[in-house]
Design an enzyme around this catalytic site. Structure first.
Site: not given
Length: 412
Positions: A164, A303, A314, A336, A341, A400
């Protein structure tokens, strides 16, 4: 190593669930338009997650001829659409020798549509039915390669493949390449097209996706009700250019990319570090490069995936990077909540949002934020856009594998 040079953005392009031009996407984001709806690409009857943020108004034939389209996976088609928009707006091609122009374009997964289709042929019809174009269509570098071929970019052409964070890492590495004199312009960004059965099933079974069936109760960054992300798709492209060259040719300049942080949690393949160490460090690196003093009005495109661990983590990272008081002063939103996403494209479209915030003084909202989580106690611009004069924009991407990337932008 050459003396560091300033790097600016002179072109933008986007193919997304909220619009397939910069103007359309920006108008919809400011209006709080939700690009999420039922997945229509395949029958989701047996799938727990039934929602996605699909691209709705894209015709690849507007950007490539039929033969090229048939040789390209959907993620490459999206990448080409965004890149053509950005390059046409920038006008940089032809103003530099080809060897001084590069393409850095990220994708977290690459040609998953092609992989899925060709494995289906292999299993049902045998190895002789697998396309000879299977490999070049599925590999994640092919967006960068195809864009480079289109525009005769003979500098470096490569992907960033950091889940991502791919789009943000591509942009950040392009910044460093120009800053230190290895190129004068780079077409950069990210693309993804992974709304296919195996992709959805994989994310469902790792419990990453929201299983809500109401589009307005699915992608819920920073909300106490959040239960996973909604998968999106598309691409966004930026043309990065050395400042003096852009100024000399009279190019429109959206802003300066003035900071980049790239770290790894080195902790877990999917979970973020519980103390948000890597995310905070990436932000600190970007803020320090950008000359952040603590006195600027800051916008952060988070994010903000809407997963339980990401959003609280975050929030902690922002506080650690900026300090508690300054974190509470910042305007933060997760687009998002509207785009879903977009995986490897997420960082690219979110960088584009930052540049539009600098240009317009408008900050997009986090929609459907109705029940704030006490662990997420910052100003996430809930539900409606706000007007604010922003000095510094930051975009965070966390992927990830523990990949963290943070980009910072200022007006020129």
């Amino acid at each position: 190593m050459s003396e560091a040079r300033r790097v600016v953005v002179t072109g933008l392009g986007v193919i997304s669930p909220v619009g397939s031009s910069t103007a359309a996407a920006w108008e919809n984001l400011i209006a709080g338009y939700n690009g999420i709806g039922p997945i229509t690409y395949f029958d989701t009857t047996n799938y727990k997650a039934k929602l996605g943020a699909q691209v709705k108004d894209f015709d690849p034939m507007n950007y490539m001829d039929r033969s090229e389209m048939l040789r390209s996976d959907k993620f490459v088609q999206y990448a080409m659409g965004a890149a053509v928009q950005a390059v046409e707006e920038s006008g940089v091609i032809g103003t530099l020798p080809p060897e001084r122009v590069g393409v850095y374009f990220g994708s977290g997964i690459g040609g998953l549509n092609t992989i899925s289709a060709e494995i289906g042929k292999l299993e049902s019809r045998g190895p002789h039915r697998v396309s000879p174009l299977c490999v070049p269509m599925m590999i994640p570098n092919m967006a960068a390669g195809s864009i480079a071929i289109r525009y005769n970019c003979q500098g470096g052409a490569m992907p960033a493949v950091t889940a991502c964070a791919s789009g943000s890492n591509a942009i950040g590495e392009a910044l460093r390449t120009i800053r230190h004199g290895y190129a004068d312009a780079i077409i950069t960004g990210g693309a993804e097209a992974s709304i296919v059965p195996v992709g959805i099933a994989g994310f469902i079974n790792m419990k990453a996706l929201s299983v809500a069936e109401d589009p307005n109760a699915a992608s819920l960054p920073f909300d106490a009700r959040r239960g996973g992300f909604v998968i999106g798709e598309g691409a966004a492209a930026l043309v990065l250019e050395e400042y003096e060259h852009a100024k000399a040719r009279g190019a429109k300049i959206y802003g300066e990319i003035c900071g980049y942080g790239s770290t790894c949690d080195a902790y877990h393949i999917t979970a973020p570090h519980p103390e948000a160490l890597g995310g905070a460090r990436a932000m600190v690196q970007a803020l320090e490069e950008a000359g952040y003093t603590g006195n600027e009005r800051v916008y952060i495109n988070a994010h903000g995936t809407g997963t339980p661990l990401n959003d609280s983590g975050e929030t902690l990272a922002i506080k650690k990077a900026m300090g508690e008081e300054n974190a509470h002063k910042a305007l933060i939103s997760s687009t998002k909540s509207m785009t879903g996403h977009m995986l490897g494209a997420a960082g690219a479209i979110e960088a584009l949002v930052c540049l539009k915030v600098l240009e317009t003084g408008l900050v997009p909202p986090t929609i459907n934020l109705l029940h704030p989580d006490p662990a997420c106690d910052l100003n996430y611009v809930p539900n409606s856009a706000v007007q604010a004069q922003i000095d510094l924009c930051v975009s965070n991407s966390l992927g990830f594998g523990g990949h963290n990337a943070s980009l910072a932008f200022r007006k020129v």
